[in-house]
Design a protein around this motif. Structure first.
Motif, PDB file in Angstrom:
ATOM      1  N   ASP A  30       0.810  -1.220   0.000  1.00 26.62           N
ATOM      2  CA  ASP A  30       0.000   0.000   0.000  1.00 26.62           C
ATOM      3  C   ASP A  30       0.845   1.273   0.000  1.00 26.62           C
ATOM      4  OD1 ASP A  30       0.951  -0.185   2.545  1.00 26.62           O
ATOM      5  OD2 ASP A  30      -0.989  -0.119   3.533  1.00 26.62           O
ATOM      6  N   THR A  31       2.156   1.117  -0.058  1.00 27.11           N
ATOM      7  CA  THR A  31       3.053   2.265  -0.138  1.00 27.11           C
ATOM      8  C   THR A  31       4.344   1.844  -0.822  1.00 27.11           C
ATOM      9  OG1 THR A  31       4.038   4.077   1.125  1.00 27.11           O
ATOM     10  CG2 THR A  31       4.145   1.895   2.106  1.00 27.11           C
ATOM     11  N   GLY A  32       5.089   2.837  -1.318  1.00 30.38           N
ATOM     12  CA  GLY A  32       6.343   2.528  -1.992  1.00 30.38           C
ATOM     13  C   GLY A  32       7.268   3.721  -1.989  1.00 30.38           C
ATOM     14  N   VAL A  33       8.504   3.477  -2.414  1.00 30.18           N
ATOM     15  CA  VAL A  33       9.509   4.522  -2.525  1.00 30.18           C
ATOM     16  C   VAL A  33      10.073   4.467  -3.941  1.00 30.18           C
ATOM     17  CG1 VAL A  33      11.702   5.408  -1.680  1.00 30.18           C
ATOM     18  CG2 VAL A  33      10.116   4.315  -0.086  1.00 30.18           C
ATOM     19  N   PHE A  34      10.107   5.623  -4.593  1.00 36.94           N
ATOM     20  CA  PHE A  34      10.645   5.714  -5.947  1.00 36.94           C
ATOM     21  C   PHE A  34      11.797   6.710  -5.917  1.00 36.94           C
ATOM     22  CE2 PHE A  34      11.218   6.452 -10.327  1.00 36.94           C
ATOM     23  CZ  PHE A  34      10.547   5.476 -11.037  1.00 36.94           C
ATOM     24  N   ILE A  35      12.990   6.253  -6.310  1.00 42.71           N
ATOM     25  CA  ILE A  35      14.198   7.066  -6.271  1.00 42.71           C
ATOM     26  C   ILE A  35      14.700   7.267  -7.692  1.00 42.71           C
ATOM     27  CG2 ILE A  35      16.571   7.218  -5.408  1.00 42.71           C
ATOM     28  CD1 ILE A  35      15.723   5.234  -3.179  1.00 42.71           C
ATOM     29  N   ILE A  56      12.038  10.388  -4.075  1.00 49.65           N
ATOM     30  CA  ILE A  56      13.347  10.917  -3.726  1.00 49.65           C
ATOM     31  C   ILE A  56      14.054  11.251  -5.033  1.00 49.65           C
ATOM     32  CG2 ILE A  56      15.578  10.423  -2.648  1.00 49.65           C
ATOM     33  CD1 ILE A  56      14.112   8.544  -0.735  1.00 49.65           C
ATOM     34  N   ASP A  57      14.267  12.565  -5.260  1.00 53.28           N
ATOM     35  CA  ASP A  57      14.930  12.994  -6.491  1.00 53.28           C
ATOM     36  C   ASP A  57      16.440  13.031  -6.301  1.00 53.28           C
ATOM     37  OD1 ASP A  57      15.462  15.313  -5.056  1.00 53.28           O
ATOM     38  OD2 ASP A  57      14.086  16.567  -6.199  1.00 53.28           O
ATOM     39  N   GLY A  58      17.154  13.378  -7.365  1.00 50.08           N
ATOM     40  CA  GLY A  58      18.612  13.374  -7.330  1.00 50.08           C
ATOM     41  C   GLY A  58      19.200  14.288  -6.276  1.00 50.08           C
ATOM     42  N   ASP A  59      18.626  15.491  -6.113  1.00 48.52           N
ATOM     43  CA  ASP A  59      19.131  16.418  -5.099  1.00 48.52           C
ATOM     44  C   ASP A  59      18.967  15.850  -3.690  1.00 48.52           C
ATOM     45  OD1 ASP A  59      19.877  18.246  -7.042  1.00 48.52           O
ATOM     46  OD2 ASP A  59      18.062  19.460  -6.832  1.00 48.52           O
ATOM     47  N   THR A  60      17.789  15.295  -3.421  1.00 46.16           N
ATOM     48  CA  THR A  60      17.532  14.710  -2.097  1.00 46.16           C
ATOM     49  C   THR A  60      18.411  13.481  -1.873  1.00 46.16           C
ATOM     50  OG1 THR A  60      15.249  15.497  -2.207  1.00 46.16           O
ATOM     51  CG2 THR A  60      15.734  13.780  -0.585  1.00 46.16           C
ATOM     52  N   LEU A  61      18.572  12.677  -2.914  1.00 43.30           N
ATOM     53  CA  LEU A  61      19.431  11.490  -2.812  1.00 43.30           C
ATOM     54  C   LEU A  61      20.864  11.892  -2.477  1.00 43.30           C
ATOM     55  CD1 LEU A  61      19.947   8.457  -3.128  1.00 43.30           C
ATOM     56  CD2 LEU A  61      20.202   8.866  -5.593  1.00 43.30           C
ATOM     57  N   THR A  62      21.363  12.928  -3.145  1.00 47.17           N
ATOM     58  CA  THR A  62      22.714  13.406  -2.878  1.00 47.17           C
ATOM     59  C   THR A  62      22.854  13.872  -1.440  1.00 47.17           C
ATOM     60  OG1 THR A  62      22.967  14.076  -5.187  1.00 47.17           O
ATOM     61  CG2 THR A  62      24.478  15.070  -3.581  1.00 47.17           C
TER      62      THR A  62
END
Length: 91
Positions: A30-35, A56-62
């Motif tokens: 019922d939930t997920g994470v996409f990076i 989670i985008d590239g800036d947040t990942l960094t």
């Protein structure tokens, strides 16, 4: 969880998030994470909110990599000094 290594400017769109939601649904999740190393379109962000998917985008990942020291190494440390005014006081 799904991770995509995209070049800058090659954004993740709504269709990709919708497909991910379908995959989650098939697994009973019922939930997920996409990076992504890139970024998300506005419509992808709207879909993610609807489907309870954390993006989670590239800036947040960094930032996370630096904060948790994952996949990074210290190149140089700096020492910052200040004048100790009490040392120079004359009684």
């Amino acid at each position: 969880m799904q991770v995509k290594r995209y070049d800058e400017g090659n954004t993740v769109g709504r269709q990709t998030i919708s497909q991910f939601h379908g995959d989650l649904d098939l697994q009973g999740a019922d939930t997920g994470v996409f990076i992504t190393t890139s970024s998300f379109t506005n419509s992808a962000e709207e879909a993610a909110r609807t489907f309870n998917i954390k993006l989670i985008d590239g800036d947040t990942l960094t930032k996370l990599m630096i904060d948790y020291k994952v996949g990074v190494q210290v190149m140089q440390n700096y020492e910052l000094l200040e004048i100790d005014d009490e040392f120079f006081e004359i009684d």
